[in-house]
Enzyme design. Structure first.
Site, PDB file in Angstrom:
ATOM      1  N   SER A 137       6.317  -6.430  -0.790  1.00  0.00           N
ATOM      2  CA  SER A 137       5.733  -5.091  -0.972  1.00  0.00           C
ATOM      3  C   SER A 137       6.757  -4.082  -1.492  1.00  0.00           C
ATOM      4  O   SER A 137       7.948  -4.169  -1.181  1.00  0.00           O
ATOM      5  CB  SER A 137       5.184  -4.564   0.360  1.00  0.00           C
ATOM      6  OG  SER A 137       4.323  -5.498   0.945  1.00  0.00           O
TER       7      SER A 137
ATOM      8  N   SER B 134       9.895  -6.702   7.008  1.00  0.00           N
ATOM      9  CA  SER B 134      10.104  -6.948   8.445  1.00  0.00           C
ATOM     10  C   SER B 134      11.469  -7.584   8.681  1.00  0.00           C
ATOM     11  O   SER B 134      11.890  -8.463   7.919  1.00  0.00           O
ATOM     12  CB  SER B 134       9.027  -7.879   8.988  1.00  0.00           C
ATOM     13  OG  SER B 134       7.761  -7.302   8.826  1.00  0.00           O
TER      14      SER B 134
ATOM     15  N   GLY C  59      10.615 -10.001   0.857  1.00  0.00           N
ATOM     16  CA  GLY C  59      10.634  -8.805  -0.004  1.00  0.00           C
ATOM     17  C   GLY C  59       9.543  -8.867  -1.049  1.00  0.00           C
ATOM     18  O   GLY C  59       9.818  -9.149  -2.228  1.00  0.00           O
TER      19      GLY C  59
ATOM     20  N   GLU D 264       1.526 -17.870   5.194  1.00  0.00           N
ATOM     21  CA  GLU D 264       1.663 -16.706   6.072  1.00  0.00           C
ATOM     22  C   GLU D 264       0.322 -16.424   6.742  1.00  0.00           C
ATOM     23  O   GLU D 264       0.239 -16.245   7.949  1.00  0.00           O
ATOM     24  CB  GLU D 264       2.124 -15.478   5.283  1.00  0.00           C
ATOM     25  CG  GLU D 264       2.247 -14.241   6.185  1.00  0.00           C
ATOM     26  CD  GLU D 264       2.754 -12.992   5.456  1.00  0.00           C
ATOM     27  OE1 GLU D 264       2.873 -13.022   4.227  1.00  0.00           O
ATOM     28  OE2 GLU D 264       3.019 -12.002   6.147  1.00  0.00           O
TER      29      GLU D 264
HETATM   30  C1  LIG Z   1       3.746  -4.631  10.515  1.00  0.00           C
HETATM   31  C2  LIG Z   1       3.871  -4.893   9.054  1.00  0.00           C
HETATM   32  C3  LIG Z   1       4.793  -5.801   8.595  1.00  0.00           C
HETATM   33  C4  LIG Z   1       4.914  -6.022   7.221  1.00  0.00           C
HETATM   34  N1  LIG Z   1       5.884  -6.879   6.803  1.00  0.00           N
HETATM   35  C5  LIG Z   1       6.073  -7.063   5.485  1.00  0.00           C
HETATM   36  C6  LIG Z   1       7.132  -7.884   5.013  1.00  0.00           C
HETATM   37  O1  LIG Z   1       7.894  -8.458   5.792  1.00  0.00           O
HETATM   38  N2  LIG Z   1       7.315  -7.998   3.690  1.00  0.00           N
HETATM   39  C7  LIG Z   1       6.492  -7.378   2.785  1.00  0.00           C
HETATM   40  O2  LIG Z   1       6.689  -7.552   1.602  1.00  0.00           O
HETATM   41  N3  LIG Z   1       5.485  -6.575   3.199  1.00  0.00           N
HETATM   42  C8  LIG Z   1       5.254  -6.397   4.524  1.00  0.00           C
HETATM   43  N4  LIG Z   1       4.246  -5.569   4.956  1.00  0.00           N
HETATM   44  C9  LIG Z   1       3.475  -4.834   3.975  1.00  0.00           C
HETATM   45  C10 LIG Z   1       2.037  -5.291   3.845  1.00  0.00           C
HETATM   46  O3  LIG Z   1       1.955  -6.535   3.207  1.00  0.00           O
HETATM   47  C11 LIG Z   1       1.316  -4.167   3.077  1.00  0.00           C
HETATM   48  O4  LIG Z   1       1.374  -2.999   3.879  1.00  0.00           O
HETATM   49  C12 LIG Z   1      -0.117  -4.534   2.813  1.00  0.00           C
HETATM   50  O5  LIG Z   1      -0.199  -5.569   1.863  1.00  0.00           O
HETATM   51  C13 LIG Z   1      -0.926  -3.305   2.329  1.00  0.00           C
HETATM   52  O6  LIG Z   1      -0.306  -2.677   1.259  1.00  0.00           O
HETATM   53  P1  LIG Z   1      -0.058  -1.091   1.246  1.00  0.00           P
HETATM   54  O7  LIG Z   1       0.640  -0.727   2.526  1.00  0.00           O
HETATM   55  O8  LIG Z   1       0.633  -0.751  -0.031  1.00  0.00           O
HETATM   56  O9  LIG Z   1      -1.492  -0.438   1.315  1.00  0.00           O
HETATM   57  P2  LIG Z   1      -2.502  -0.240   0.092  1.00  0.00           P
HETATM   58  O10 LIG Z   1      -2.507  -1.464  -0.745  1.00  0.00           O
HETATM   59  O11 LIG Z   1      -2.195   1.051  -0.573  1.00  0.00           O
HETATM   60  O12 LIG Z   1      -3.879  -0.141   0.854  1.00  0.00           O
HETATM   61  C14 LIG Z   1      -4.312   1.076   1.483  1.00  0.00           C
HETATM   62  C15 LIG Z   1      -5.776   0.906   1.867  1.00  0.00           C
HETATM   63  O13 LIG Z   1      -6.562   0.694   0.682  1.00  0.00           O
HETATM   64  C16 LIG Z   1      -7.323  -0.502   0.803  1.00  0.00           C
HETATM   65  N5  LIG Z   1      -7.406  -1.184  -0.494  1.00  0.00           N
HETATM   66  C17 LIG Z   1      -6.412  -1.382  -1.387  1.00  0.00           C
HETATM   67  N6  LIG Z   1      -6.863  -2.062  -2.445  1.00  0.00           N
HETATM   68  C18 LIG Z   1      -8.182  -2.327  -2.216  1.00  0.00           C
HETATM   69  C19 LIG Z   1      -9.207  -3.017  -2.951  1.00  0.00           C
HETATM   70  N7  LIG Z   1      -8.970  -3.583  -4.134  1.00  0.00           N
HETATM   71  N8  LIG Z   1     -10.453  -3.090  -2.398  1.00  0.00           N
HETATM   72  C20 LIG Z   1     -10.724  -2.523  -1.188  1.00  0.00           C
HETATM   73  N9  LIG Z   1      -9.781  -1.846  -0.461  1.00  0.00           N
HETATM   74  C21 LIG Z   1      -8.542  -1.749  -0.968  1.00  0.00           C
HETATM   75  C22 LIG Z   1      -6.543  -1.362   1.796  1.00  0.00           C
HETATM   76  O14 LIG Z   1      -7.408  -2.291   2.469  1.00  0.00           O
HETATM   77  C23 LIG Z   1      -6.016  -0.302   2.757  1.00  0.00           C
HETATM   78  O15 LIG Z   1      -6.992   0.015   3.724  1.00  0.00           O
HETATM   79  C24 LIG Z   1       4.089  -5.338   6.318  1.00  0.00           C
HETATM   80  C25 LIG Z   1       3.142  -4.420   6.783  1.00  0.00           C
HETATM   81  C26 LIG Z   1       3.033  -4.199   8.141  1.00  0.00           C
HETATM   82  C27 LIG Z   1       2.037  -3.202   8.632  1.00  0.00           C
END
Ligand SMILES: Cc1cc2nc3c(=O)[nH]c(=O)nc-3n(C[C@H](O)[C@H](O)[C@H](O)COP(=O)(O)OP(=O)(O)OC[C@H]3O[C@@H](n4cnc5c(N)ncnc54)[C@H](O)[C@@H]3O)c2cc1C
Length: 387
Positions: free
Chosen positions: A124, A156, A122, A240
């Site tokens: 994100s 997940s 937990g 991870e």
């Molecule tokens: C299949 C899957 C499983 C997952 N499992 C887990 C889990 O078990 N537990 C958990 O906690 N999370 C989980 N996640 C979440 C994952 O860690 C986040 O989706 C990821 O860290 C991206 O965050 P966000 O979705 O908020 O996207 P954002 O952070 O909003 O990013 C959106 C876009 O903006 C870009 N971006 C953001 N900041 C910057 C920057 N400073 N410079 C350049 N580009 C930038 C990113 O590269 C991306 O392309 C999972 C995600 C997926 C897809």
């Protein structure tokens, strides 16, 4: 960096090969459900699950070099996974080993090794992924408990987990968002926890939203000190990312891709005879080999007692790019059959490449997006200015 293993390590490789041949010889059906039960029991008895964890917590006490050999040989033999609690083995357990109390280690680690239940992660929250330190899920101390309220997302397998490694905010200092984050090891069946699965585009719900409505978590379930959760997170994320970035799975995938090229036709001959296909496969091979050597670089650092850190982002980024390209190339090779999903008559390899192609967000986004890995590599490894 040292690319070679010493004679004792090579002797261990022979021992592993002999065991794998005995358990999983060529004629053993990898899809036989009883095989998995037999395999899990045998590898647990051999203490291969948690192979490098200390023996007093049920681990194998093996060296990191031996662990690499074990993984290489398992990939070669197409062996099933070691254990069933993926997140527990990959990063929750290592974080508990690094920061847990003696009571936490004794209570939680054996269950991870036995696969008694699943863990989820937990971290994100809505709007808080890449910028994880901005998380808002709150925990307020009340006697011997914390009271947690807030929401997590993309968690997940939350719907199938009994425990969660949870990041919460226990204080807020706008000048330093990283301070004030605390890590808790909470029960998913605590009153006030609710889980809502999210279906992905491959048609299944592998992640969820998780809501915390005044959930009481004992202070004794805190991992590390209050306000020091960011340090725990760095350990978890490095494990991870190095897990995600593991090269053995990529080597196996490449072997499967080569095998596919030998089975499908292209222009009246098998695809593997086509020089353009061979060139593509050769390039994949070179990139996987670069990942393997990079993996050995991490290993050398760990053997020197240095913690894993930013460098794990290199293979995480590599793997994300390679997985997508390899799955797309497999679909190209399959030709018209590439539209057939798992279970459809005529689907090649039971639709596994379609599944891989549609599941790319798992490796590309999970554990941190490619842009974030590039930022880490640029700033912390190459020393370039912050973006
Ligand atoms: C299949 C899957 C499983 C997952 N499992 C887990 C889990 O078990 N537990 C958990 O906690 N999370 C989980 N996640 C979440 C994952 O860690 C986040 O989706 C990821 O860290 C991206 O965050 P966000 O979705 O908020 O996207 P954002 O952070 O909003 O990013 C959106 C876009 O903006 C870009 N971006 C953001 N900041 C910057 C920057 N400073 N410079 C350049 N580009 C930038 C990113 O590269 C991306 O392309 C999972 C995600 C997926 C897809």
């Amino acid at each position: 960096m040292d690319f070679a293993f010493d004679p004792a390590e090579e002797a261990f490789r022979d021992e592993v090969r002999a065991f794998l041949d005995e358990q999983l010889g060529e004629h053993v059906d990898r899809h036989d459900p009883q095989l998995m039960t037999r395999w899990l029991r045998a590898v647990r008895e051999k203490r291969w699950v948690g192979f490098s964890w200390p023996t007093e917590y049920g681990g194998g006490g093996g060296s990191l070099a031996q662990q690499v050999i074990l993984k290489e040989e398992m990939a070669r033999a197409r062996a099933p996974m070691l254990g069933t609690c993926f997140m527990g083995l990959q990063w929750v357990g290592p974080a508990i080993l690094a920061y847990g109390t003696e009571a936490q280690k004794r209570e939680l680690l054996p269950d991870i090794l036995d696969g008694t239940y699943q863990w989820c992660t937990g971290f994100s929250e809505p709007g808080v992924g890449s910028d994880l330190a901005a998380l808002q899920c709150r925990a307020v101390r009340d006697g011997v408990d914390y009271v947690v309220s807030g929401q997590k997302i993309w968690t997940s397998i939350a719907q199938a987990s009994r425990k969660i490694i949870l990041l919460v905010r226990t204080s807020w200092d706008p000048a330093n968002k990283h301070d004030g984050i605390t890590c808790l090891l909470a029960d998913m069946d605590s009153p006030g926890v609710s889980v809502r699965p999210i279906e992905n585009m491959a048609g299944y719900a592998m992640f969820c939203e998780v809501f915390f409505d005044d959930v009481r978590v004992p202070v004794a379930s805190r991992l590390g000190e209050e306000g020091q959760g960011w340090r725990v997170t760095i350990t978890s994320l490095a494990n991870e990312r190095s897990g995600i970035a593991e090269v053995t799975g990529m080597q196996r995938k490449l072997a499967d891709l080569r095998d596919l090229a030998r089975r499908v036709e292209r222009g009246g001959r098998t695809a593997s005879e086509d020089p353009a296909v061979r060139r593509r496969l050769g390039r994949f091979e070179a990139r996987v080999e670069a990942m393997r050597l990079n993996g050995l670089r991490y290993l050398t650092r760990q053997l020197r007692g240095e913690p894993l850190g930013s460098e794990t982002s290199v293979n995480k980024l590599h793997k994300a790019q390679l997985e997508v390209e390899m799955a797309e190339f497999a679909l190209e090779l399959e030709g018209p059959a590439s539209v057939l999903m798992k279970g459809a008559p005529g689907a090649l390899d039971d639709g596994r490449w379609q599944h891989d192609a549609l599941s790319w967000p798992e490796t590309v986004i999970g554990g941190g997006t490619p842009n974030i890995q590039r930022n880490i590599i640029a700033e912390r490894i190459l020393g370039l200015p912050k973006d």
